[in-house]
Design a protein around this motif. Structure first.
Motif, PDB file in Angstrom:
ATOM      1  N   SER A 138       8.574  52.608  39.162  1.00 55.48           N
ATOM      2  CA  SER A 138       9.393  53.409  38.258  1.00 55.48           C
ATOM      3  C   SER A 138       8.952  53.096  36.831  1.00 55.48           C
ATOM      4  N   LYS A 139       9.523  53.836  35.876  1.00 55.97           N
ATOM      5  CA  LYS A 139       9.185  53.593  34.474  1.00 55.97           C
ATOM      6  C   LYS A 139       9.573  52.181  34.041  1.00 55.97           C
ATOM      7  N   LYS A 140      10.618  51.641  34.661  1.00 56.22           N
ATOM      8  CA  LYS A 140      11.107  50.319  34.245  1.00 56.22           C
ATOM      9  C   LYS A 140      10.625  49.189  35.140  1.00 56.22           C
ATOM     10  N   SER A 141       9.806  49.504  36.148  1.00 57.77           N
ATOM     11  CA  SER A 141       9.336  48.448  37.040  1.00 57.77           C
ATOM     12  C   SER A 141       8.361  47.500  36.352  1.00 57.77           C
ATOM     13  N   GLN A 142       7.891  47.862  35.151  1.00 60.64           N
ATOM     14  CA  GLN A 142       6.981  47.001  34.398  1.00 60.64           C
ATOM     15  C   GLN A 142       7.603  45.631  34.131  1.00 60.64           C
ATOM     16  N   TYR A 143       8.930  45.585  33.942  1.00 58.00           N
ATOM     17  CA  TYR A 143       9.592  44.316  33.641  1.00 58.00           C
ATOM     18  C   TYR A 143       9.536  43.386  34.853  1.00 58.00           C
ATOM     19  N   LYS A 144       9.798  43.932  36.032  1.00 54.34           N
ATOM     20  CA  LYS A 144       9.702  43.132  37.254  1.00 54.34           C
ATOM     21  C   LYS A 144       8.254  42.715  37.515  1.00 54.34           C
ATOM     22  N   LYS A 145       7.313  43.624  37.284  1.00 53.79           N
ATOM     23  CA  LYS A 145       5.904  43.317  37.532  1.00 53.79           C
ATOM     24  C   LYS A 145       5.441  42.132  36.686  1.00 53.79           C
ATOM     25  N   GLU A 146       5.866  42.099  35.446  1.00 50.26           N
ATOM     26  CA  GLU A 146       5.482  40.981  34.577  1.00 50.26           C
ATOM     27  C   GLU A 146       5.975  39.656  35.145  1.00 50.26           C
ATOM     28  N   LEU A 147       7.202  39.655  35.646  1.00 50.20           N
ATOM     29  CA  LEU A 147       7.769  38.427  36.218  1.00 50.20           C
ATOM     30  C   LEU A 147       7.092  38.065  37.534  1.00 50.20           C
ATOM     31  N   LEU A 148       6.822  39.070  38.368  1.00 50.43           N
ATOM     32  CA  LEU A 148       6.156  38.817  39.646  1.00 50.43           C
ATOM     33  C   LEU A 148       4.747  38.276  39.430  1.00 50.43           C
ATOM     34  N   ASP A 149       4.034  38.821  38.454  1.00 53.99           N
ATOM     35  CA  ASP A 149       2.690  38.330  38.155  1.00 53.99           C
ATOM     36  C   ASP A 149       2.730  36.878  37.687  1.00 53.99           C
ATOM     37  N   LEU A 150       3.768  36.529  36.965  1.00 56.38           N
ATOM     38  CA  LEU A 150       3.925  35.157  36.477  1.00 56.38           C
ATOM     39  C   LEU A 150       4.215  34.189  37.617  1.00 56.38           C
ATOM     40  N   PHE A 151       5.044  34.621  38.555  1.00 56.43           N
ATOM     41  CA  PHE A 151       5.488  33.753  39.657  1.00 56.43           C
ATOM     42  C   PHE A 151       4.489  33.722  40.815  1.00 56.43           C
ATOM     43  N   LEU A 152       3.645  34.749  40.918  1.00 54.72           N
ATOM     44  CA  LEU A 152       2.757  34.915  42.068  1.00 54.72           C
ATOM     45  C   LEU A 152       1.880  33.700  42.381  1.00 54.72           C
ATOM     46  N   PRO A 153       1.228  33.053  41.413  1.00 59.02           N
ATOM     47  CA  PRO A 153       0.373  31.906  41.773  1.00 59.02           C
ATOM     48  C   PRO A 153       1.128  30.794  42.487  1.00 59.02           C
ATOM     49  N   LEU A 154       2.346  30.488  42.029  1.00 59.14           N
ATOM     50  CA  LEU A 154       3.154  29.485  42.726  1.00 59.14           C
ATOM     51  C   LEU A 154       3.546  29.989  44.104  1.00 59.14           C
ATOM     52  N   PHE A 155       3.920  31.255  44.213  1.00 57.12           N
ATOM     53  CA  PHE A 155       4.341  31.791  45.507  1.00 57.12           C
ATOM     54  C   PHE A 155       3.201  31.739  46.519  1.00 57.12           C
TER      55      PHE A 155
END
Length: 316
Positions: A244-261
Motif C-alpha cells: 500500500s502507499k503506507k507500507s513503506q513505514y513497515k518495510k523500513e522496520l522490517l529491513d532493519l530487523f531482518l538481519p537479526l531475524f
C-alpha cells in the motif's frame, strides 16, 4: 563463641548463594491469530513473550527510548513520541520512528543484552490433531495448551539452573480474559510441576494496549506494545505484507530487523553473532509433521518478505 560464629557465617553464605541463584521476572505476552502461509496455505497462530529480568529492568529503558528522555509534555515532540505502537497500525512517520528506536535498542546488545529476552512460538494449526482440542472454542483451546509450554521453554532457556520467581504475568486484553481456565491454569500447572519456578501472582493480569494514563492506560503497556511490535515483525517477515502507499513505514522496520531475524531462523545458536541473540531472542515452530512422534519443534522456515522484496526490486 567460635562455633556460633562459624554457624552464623555458614548461614549467611547459604543465604547469599541462594540469592545469587534466584532471578525475579515479569512476563509480558501477546498473540497473532490465524495467518495463512503464502506457500502452503496452512493456518498459523503465534505467541510472543517478553521476559523482564527485574535485576536489569527493561520497562524504564523502553520508556526512555520512546520519549528520547524528553518527558516535557509541553514539548512539541512529546505528542509525536506518545503514540500507541501497534504493528498493524504503523502507517505514519511518528509511529515508525518510535518503533525504530525500539528496534535499534534491541539490535544493540551493549544496551539490550542483559535486559531484552524474547521468545516467539508459531503453531501450525493445520498440522495439529484437532480432535485433541475443544472444537467449539478451537483458538482458546490451542492457545491455552501452547501458552504454558511457551512460558516454560522461555524461562528455562533464558535462565538455566536458576530458581525463577515470577512476580507477574501480563497479557494484552483479549478473549483469553474471559476464558474459564486461561487466567490461572498455566500458573497452577507450572508451579505444581516445576520446583524451580514459583509465582507471586495467582492469575494473569490483563493490560490495555494504551500506555497513556489519560486514556485509561498503564505504563507497563509499553512492553505489551513492544511485544506486539516484535511479534508482528516476525509474522510479517514469514507471511509477507500487503502493499500500500503506507507500507513503506513497515518495510523500513522490517529491513532493519531482518538481519537479526535471519539469524533467529537459520543460526539460532550462533554465539559469535554480533546481536548476541543465542538463548535470548528466539523463535520456534511446531509441529514439523502431523504426527505425535519425536521432537516436532524446529526453527528454519522460508522468509516470504525477502521474496516479496526481491520481486519488487526486479520489477523496478
Amino acid at each position: 563463641m567460635k562455633e556460633i560464629e562459624n554457624l552464623y557465617n555458614q548461614f549467611k553464605n547459604e543465604i547469599i548463594e541462594k540469592q545469587e541463584n534466584e532471578v525475579r521476572v515479569n512476563i509480558y505476552c501477546d498473540e497473532v491469530q490465524e495467518k495463512v502461509c503464502p506457500y502452503t496455505e496452512e493456518k498459523w497462530i503465534y505467541i510472543g513473550i517478553i521476559v523482564e529480568n527485574l535485576e536489569s529492568p527493561l520497562l524504564d529503558e523502553i520508556i526512555k527510548e520512546r520519549y528520547m528522555n524528553n518527558f516535557d509534555e509541553r514539548s512539541p515532540y512529546f505528542a509525536k513520541n506518545n503514540r500507541i505502537i501497534h504493528w498493524v497500525g504503523i502507517n505514519d512517520a511518528d509511529s515508525k520512528n518510535i518503533a525504530k528506536r525500539w528496534i535499534d535498542y534491541i539490535l544493540d546488545p551493549s544496551k539490550s543484552g542483559d535486559k531484552f529476552y524474547f521468545y516467539a512460538l508459531g503453531i501450525n494449526v493445520s498440522k495439529l490433531n484437532i480432535e485433541n482440542f475443544d472444537t467449539e472454542n478451537k483458538f482458546n483451546s490451542i492457545y491455552n495448551r501452547f501458552f504454558r509450554s511457551a512460558l516454560l521453554y522461555a524461562l528455562k532457556t533464558f535462565f538455566p539452573n536458576k530458581q525463577i520467581i515470577v512476580e507477574n504475568i501480563y497479557h494484552e486484553i483479549g478473549q483469553q480474559e474471559d476464558h474459564e481456565y486461561f487466567p490461572w491454569h498455566c500458573i497452577y500447572k507450572i508451579e505444581t510441576q516445576e520446583p524451580n519456578i514459583t509465582f507471586k501472582c495467582s492469575e494473569i493480569t490483563f493490560l490495555p494496549k494504551s500506555h497513556r494514563e489519560r486514556e485509561d492506560g498503564d505504563k507497563r503497556s509499553n512492553l505489551i506494545q513492544l511485544c506486539d511490535l516484535v511479534l508482528g515483525m516476525c509474522v510479517s517477515l514469514l507471511h509477507g505484507i500487503n502493499e500500500s502507499k503506507k507500507s513503506q513505514y513497515k518495510k523500513e522496520l522490517l529491513d532493519l530487523f531482518l538481519p537479526l531475524f535471519r539469524e533467529m531462523i537459520y543460526e539460532p545458536e550462533n554465539i559469535n553473532s554480533s546481536y548476541k541473540h543465542s538463548g535470548r531472542v528466539m523463535i520456534r515452530f511446531f509441529p514439523r509433521e502431523k504426527t505425535k512422534l519425536g521432537n516436532q519443534f524446529y526453527t528454519e522456515r522460508r522468509i516470504y518478505y525477502e521474496e516479496q522484496k526481491s520481486k519488487t526490486l526486479k520489477n523496478k
